[in-house]
Enzyme design. Structure first.
Site, PDB file in Angstrom:
ATOM      1  N   ASN A   1       0.832  -1.115   0.029  1.00  0.00           N
ATOM      2  CA  ASN A   1      -0.043   0.158  -0.135  1.00  0.00           C
ATOM      3  C   ASN A   1       0.422   1.595  -0.076  1.00  0.00           C
ATOM      4  OD1 ASN A   1      -1.509   2.009   0.685  1.00  0.00           O
ATOM      5  ND2 ASN A   1      -2.382   1.214   3.012  1.00  0.00           N
TER       6      ASN A   1
ATOM      7  N   GLY B   1       1.519   1.877  10.261  1.00  0.00           N
ATOM      8  CA  GLY B   1       2.840   3.123  10.285  1.00  0.00           C
ATOM      9  C   GLY B   1       3.931   3.629  11.263  1.00  0.00           C
TER      10      GLY B   1
ATOM     11  N   SER C   1       3.048  -2.703   9.927  1.00  0.00           N
ATOM     12  CA  SER C   1       4.866  -1.674  10.750  1.00  0.00           C
ATOM     13  C   SER C   1       5.209  -3.912  10.544  1.00  0.00           C
ATOM     14  CB  SER C   1       5.325  -1.558  12.154  1.00  0.00           C
ATOM     15  OG  SER C   1       4.411  -0.399  12.376  1.00  0.00           O
TER      16      SER C   1
ATOM     17  N   HIS D   1      -9.772   0.557   4.340  1.00  0.00           N
ATOM     18  CA  HIS D   1      -8.263   0.923   5.849  1.00  0.00           C
ATOM     19  C   HIS D   1      -8.084   1.528   6.623  1.00  0.00           C
ATOM     20  CE1 HIS D   1      -3.961   2.298   6.543  1.00  0.00           C
ATOM     21  NE2 HIS D   1      -3.666   1.582   5.795  1.00  0.00           N
TER      22      HIS D   1
ATOM     23  N   GLU E   1      -6.892   4.567   7.757  1.00  0.00           N
ATOM     24  CA  GLU E   1      -6.963   5.984   7.669  1.00  0.00           C
ATOM     25  C   GLU E   1      -8.030   6.202   6.293  1.00  0.00           C
ATOM     26  OE1 GLU E   1      -2.807   5.160   5.595  1.00  0.00           O
ATOM     27  OE2 GLU E   1      -2.195   4.786   7.235  1.00  0.00           O
TER      28      GLU E   1
ATOM     29  N   GLU F   1      -5.777  -5.865  10.306  1.00  0.00           N
ATOM     30  CA  GLU F   1      -4.509  -3.856  10.205  1.00  0.00           C
ATOM     31  C   GLU F   1      -4.839  -3.263  11.822  1.00  0.00           C
ATOM     32  OE1 GLU F   1      -2.502  -3.050   6.792  1.00  0.00           O
ATOM     33  OE2 GLU F   1      -4.097  -1.330   7.085  1.00  0.00           O
TER      34      GLU F   1
ATOM     35  N   LYS G   1       0.023   4.103  -0.359  1.00  0.00           N
ATOM     36  CA  LYS G   1      -0.722   5.265   1.173  1.00  0.00           C
ATOM     37  C   LYS G   1      -0.251   6.556  -0.114  1.00  0.00           C
ATOM     38  CE  LYS G   1       0.166   3.655   4.710  1.00  0.00           C
ATOM     39  NZ  LYS G   1      -0.457   3.208   6.238  1.00  0.00           N
TER      40      LYS G   1
HETATM   41  C1  PEP Z   1      -0.625  -0.226   5.595  1.00  0.00           C
HETATM   42  O1  PEP Z   1      -1.156   1.711   5.364  1.00  0.00           O
HETATM   43  O2  PEP Z   1      -1.649  -1.004   5.903  1.00  0.00           O
HETATM   44  C2  PEP Z   1       0.333  -0.046   6.914  1.00  0.00           C
HETATM   45  C3  PEP Z   1       0.774  -1.987   6.801  1.00  0.00           C
HETATM   46  O3  PEP Z   1       1.077   0.900   6.979  1.00  0.00           O
HETATM   47  P1  PEP Z   1       3.058   0.417   8.034  1.00  0.00           P
HETATM   48  O4  PEP Z   1       3.615  -1.326   7.364  1.00  0.00           O
HETATM   49  O5  PEP Z   1       3.650   1.344   6.957  1.00  0.00           O
HETATM   50  O6  PEP Z   1       2.694  -0.547   8.750  1.00  0.00           O
END
Ligand code: PEP
Length: 248
Positions: free
Chosen positions: A9, A172, A211, A94, A96, A166, A11
């Site tokens: 992703n 992040g 992460s 997601h 976000e 997630e 973003k």
């Molecule tokens: C994500 O944006 O779905 C995500 C898992 O980000 P990160 O790997 O940076 O934590």
């Protein structure tokens, strides 16, 4: 046996040059990757990414879609448009989108419906906030998010859905869920689906996101109910992303 799936992703990170460099970098290492690999650039770059990935194993996904069909929805992009570019996956719900743009479980379920009706495979994101985990509500939150989708599209639809668990506190932040924390919630999600249909529950891919990096990917993906990763930050470096893709 479920195939490992790793999705990147990106973003809101891209430029024409970066798309070129990153996709070419990923493609250069794909011959040693067994997993299904998807990258999800921002909308304006889908066409460029799709053209670069043609005739390769690399698949392209969008990061969002409108639940509506064409019409007066300024700034929105619908499933048909995404499909028009030869794109076959779309991230839906997601965290976000849920937290910054107020997407409710019902809106997310509508987006899943819109994706499926247009033969796009939704990568359905679910996960709890830190406060919800600390209050012991992780399973209740995740169940509510999944049940809203089951209510809208039915459990059969999960034959064509990829779930990404997630935990919001891990996205992040550099704070990764322990393999046990992740596995427990993945098993909970699979059991929830088992209550409806055992075959569908056994077949649905459940990815971990939050992460994930080349150093922790193997242990996470090695867990029984973790079928791959949805990767944010580490998907922006071809070398790191490829190492995660090889972890499964
Ligand atoms: C994500 O944006 O779905 C995500 C898992 O980000 P990160 O790997 O940076 O934590």
């Amino acid at each position: 046996m479920r195939q490992t799936i790793v999705a990147g992703n990106w973003k809101m990170n891209a430029s024409k040059e970066m798309v070129n460099t990153l996709i070419m970098g990923v493609l250069s290492g794909m011959d040693t990757v067994k997993a299904r690999v998807i990258v999800c650039p921002p909308f304006p770059y889908l066409s460029q990414a799709e053209a670069l990935a043609t005739h390769s194993q690399l698949q392209i996904g969008a990061q969002n879609l409108s639940p509506n069909a064409a019409g007066a929805f300024t700034g929105e992009v619908n499933a048909e448009m995404i499909k028009d570019f030869g794109v076959t996956y779309v991230i839906v719900g997601h965290s976000e989108r849920r937290t910054l743009y107020g997407e409710s479980d019902e809106i997310v379920a509508e987006k899943v419906r819109a994706a499926l009706e247009n033969d796009l495979t939704p990568l359905l994101c679910v996960g709890e906030l830190l406060a919800q985990r600390e209050a012991g509500n992780t399973e209740a939150v995740v169940a509510q998010q999944i049940n809203a989708v089951i209510k809208r599209v039915g459990v059969e639809a999960f034959k064509n859905i990829i779930i990404a668990y997630e935990p919001v506190w891990a996205i992040g932040t550099g704070v990764v869920a322990t393999p046990k924390q992740a596995q427990d919630t993945h098993a909970f999600i699979r059991n929830l689906l088992t209550e409806h249909d055992t075959n569908i529950a056994q077949g649905v891919p459940i990815l971990y996101g939050g992460s994930m990096n080349p150093d922790n990917a193997q242990e996470l993906i090695g867990c029984e109910d973790i079928d791959g990763g949805l990767v944010g930050g580490a998907s922006l470096k071809a070398h790191d992303f490829l190492r995660i893709c090889r972890a499964g």
